[in-house]
Scaffold this active site. Structure first.
Site, PDB file in Angstrom:
ATOM      1  N   ARG A   1       7.680  24.598  37.914  1.00  0.00           N
ATOM      2  CA  ARG A   1       7.441  24.040  39.244  1.00  0.00           C
ATOM      3  C   ARG A   1       6.037  24.470  39.675  1.00  0.00           C
ATOM      4  O   ARG A   1       5.492  25.443  39.163  1.00  0.00           O
ATOM      5  CB  ARG A   1       8.454  24.575  40.250  1.00  0.00           C
ATOM      6  CG  ARG A   1       9.901  24.236  39.942  1.00  0.00           C
ATOM      7  CD  ARG A   1      10.825  24.892  40.952  1.00  0.00           C
ATOM      8  NE  ARG A   1      12.215  24.531  40.746  1.00  0.00           N
ATOM      9  CZ  ARG A   1      13.068  25.213  39.990  1.00  0.00           C
ATOM     10  NH1 ARG A   1      12.659  26.324  39.369  1.00  0.00           N
ATOM     11  NH2 ARG A   1      14.316  24.815  39.853  1.00  0.00           N
TER      12      ARG A   1
ATOM     13  N   LYS B   1      13.703  29.163  43.291  1.00  0.00           N
ATOM     14  CA  LYS B   1      14.952  28.490  43.670  1.00  0.00           C
ATOM     15  C   LYS B   1      16.165  29.122  42.986  1.00  0.00           C
ATOM     16  O   LYS B   1      17.077  28.438  42.529  1.00  0.00           O
ATOM     17  CB  LYS B   1      14.889  26.994  43.337  1.00  0.00           C
ATOM     18  CG  LYS B   1      13.884  26.231  44.178  1.00  0.00           C
ATOM     19  CD  LYS B   1      14.052  24.742  43.994  1.00  0.00           C
ATOM     20  CE  LYS B   1      13.179  23.972  44.975  1.00  0.00           C
ATOM     21  NZ  LYS B   1      13.366  22.516  44.872  1.00  0.00           N
TER      22      LYS B   1
ATOM     23  N   HIS C   1       6.158  17.722  40.335  1.00  0.00           N
ATOM     24  CA  HIS C   1       7.507  17.907  39.795  1.00  0.00           C
ATOM     25  C   HIS C   1       7.799  16.956  38.634  1.00  0.00           C
ATOM     26  O   HIS C   1       8.729  17.185  37.874  1.00  0.00           O
ATOM     27  CB  HIS C   1       8.554  17.740  40.900  1.00  0.00           C
ATOM     28  CG  HIS C   1       9.766  18.573  40.677  1.00  0.00           C
ATOM     29  ND1 HIS C   1       9.741  19.958  40.689  1.00  0.00           N
ATOM     30  CD2 HIS C   1      11.052  18.233  40.400  1.00  0.00           C
ATOM     31  CE1 HIS C   1      10.948  20.425  40.452  1.00  0.00           C
ATOM     32  NE2 HIS C   1      11.769  19.398  40.269  1.00  0.00           N
TER      33      HIS C   1
ATOM     34  N   ARG D   1       7.840  18.794  35.307  1.00  0.00           N
ATOM     35  CA  ARG D   1       9.102  19.483  35.000  1.00  0.00           C
ATOM     36  C   ARG D   1      10.148  18.478  34.513  1.00  0.00           C
ATOM     37  O   ARG D   1      10.842  18.709  33.529  1.00  0.00           O
ATOM     38  CB  ARG D   1       9.594  20.235  36.230  1.00  0.00           C
ATOM     39  CG  ARG D   1      10.904  20.990  36.029  1.00  0.00           C
ATOM     40  CD  ARG D   1      11.182  21.894  37.226  1.00  0.00           C
ATOM     41  NE  ARG D   1      12.548  22.391  37.251  1.00  0.00           N
ATOM     42  CZ  ARG D   1      12.981  23.447  36.579  1.00  0.00           C
ATOM     43  NH1 ARG D   1      12.130  24.122  35.791  1.00  0.00           N
ATOM     44  NH2 ARG D   1      14.229  23.861  36.673  1.00  0.00           N
TER      45      ARG D   1
ATOM     46  N   HIS E   1      18.044  26.487  34.875  1.00  0.00           N
ATOM     47  CA  HIS E   1      19.092  25.900  35.713  1.00  0.00           C
ATOM     48  C   HIS E   1      20.313  26.814  35.758  1.00  0.00           C
ATOM     49  O   HIS E   1      20.783  27.261  34.716  1.00  0.00           O
ATOM     50  CB  HIS E   1      19.536  24.540  35.165  1.00  0.00           C
ATOM     51  CG  HIS E   1      18.510  23.470  35.299  1.00  0.00           C
ATOM     52  ND1 HIS E   1      18.412  22.403  34.423  1.00  0.00           N
ATOM     53  CD2 HIS E   1      17.525  23.278  36.212  1.00  0.00           C
ATOM     54  CE1 HIS E   1      17.426  21.619  34.789  1.00  0.00           C
ATOM     55  NE2 HIS E   1      16.870  22.131  35.862  1.00  0.00           N
TER      56      HIS E   1
ATOM     57  N   TYR F   1      19.088  14.684  33.113  1.00  0.00           N
ATOM     58  CA  TYR F   1      17.967  14.147  32.349  1.00  0.00           C
ATOM     59  C   TYR F   1      18.396  13.000  31.444  1.00  0.00           C
ATOM     60  O   TYR F   1      17.568  12.175  31.054  1.00  0.00           O
ATOM     61  CB  TYR F   1      17.262  15.249  31.558  1.00  0.00           C
ATOM     62  CG  TYR F   1      16.515  16.189  32.471  1.00  0.00           C
ATOM     63  CD1 TYR F   1      15.502  15.726  33.292  1.00  0.00           C
ATOM     64  CD2 TYR F   1      16.848  17.534  32.544  1.00  0.00           C
ATOM     65  CE1 TYR F   1      14.831  16.570  34.166  1.00  0.00           C
ATOM     66  CE2 TYR F   1      16.180  18.390  33.408  1.00  0.00           C
ATOM     67  CZ  TYR F   1      15.182  17.901  34.220  1.00  0.00           C
ATOM     68  OH  TYR F   1      14.524  18.732  35.082  1.00  0.00           O
TER      69      TYR F   1
END
Length: 197
Positions: free
Chosen positions: A48, A73, A138, A141, A165, A174
């Site tokens: 990020r 995050k 973004h 990513r 994640h 994805y």
């Protein structure tokens, strides 16, 4: 809602488009080495903008060619292998006297690049590269996740750990980005209604 949300037809770039973005970043502006290295690391390691701007030289292990990624995050940290090209670029980028706490990506005042600067330089490089989508930070990513999932066909769990994640559902999305996933669904069937089976 991002400024270009209504102008993007997709949320990721194909690898050849990332390479074009990298090349444009290298030749656009006064900090080609910094900007192109930033683009490539954000793509290859799924960073990020906040993670890229927080990257310090203490996270780069030149001896073992490793990058220690600290996720934002509430993401899980991980250690990634650095390619020879990345190591070479980072070695050229590292200023004399840099300490482990020195940021990797800095401005002319020696402070970390702000998010808006990263956003602008990537947007500028995308326009210079002539890409048919408006690029934002973004997307790099997402491009990493898309390539690992749909091109290299890596296992979801491995991609999950790589991208930090906490929930596998964020990794599974994805597959939804793949605009070719239905290409073979009608294989072997007629595609001309005037031809009788």
């Amino acid at each position: 809602m991002t400024p270009y949300a209504n102008r993007r037809s997709r949320k990721y770039l194909h690898q050849l488009e990332v390479i074009r973005l990298f090349e444009a970043a290298r030749t656009t502006g006064r900090h080609g080495l910094r900007d192109s290295t930033l683009v490539w690391l954000m793509y290859r390691h799924g960073l990020r903008a906040s993670e890229a701007r927080a990257l310090t030289w203490g996270q780069v292990d030149f001896e073992h060619m490793r990058l220690h990624v600290q996720r934002k995050k509430k993401g899980s940290p991980s250690t990634h292998l650095l390619g020879a090209f990345e190591v070479g670029a980072l070695m050229r980028l590292r200023p004399e006297g840099a300490t482990p706490s020195t940021p990797v990506f800095i401005n002319d005042r020696g402070t970390p690049l702000c998010h808006s600067t990263i956003y602008k330089l990537i947007d500028r490089a995308g326009q210079a590269a002539g890409l048919d989508v408006r690029v934002n930070t973004h997307m790099l990513r997402h491009s990493c996740g898309f390539h690992l999932t749909n091109v290299l066909d890596r296992q979801y769990r491995k991609i999950q750990k790589f991208l930090g994640h906490r929930d596998l559902k964020h990794t599974a999305r994805y597959t939804e980005l793949d605009d070719s996933k239905f290409n073979d669904i009608w294989d072997g069937e007629i595609d001309d209604p005037t031809v009788k089976p």
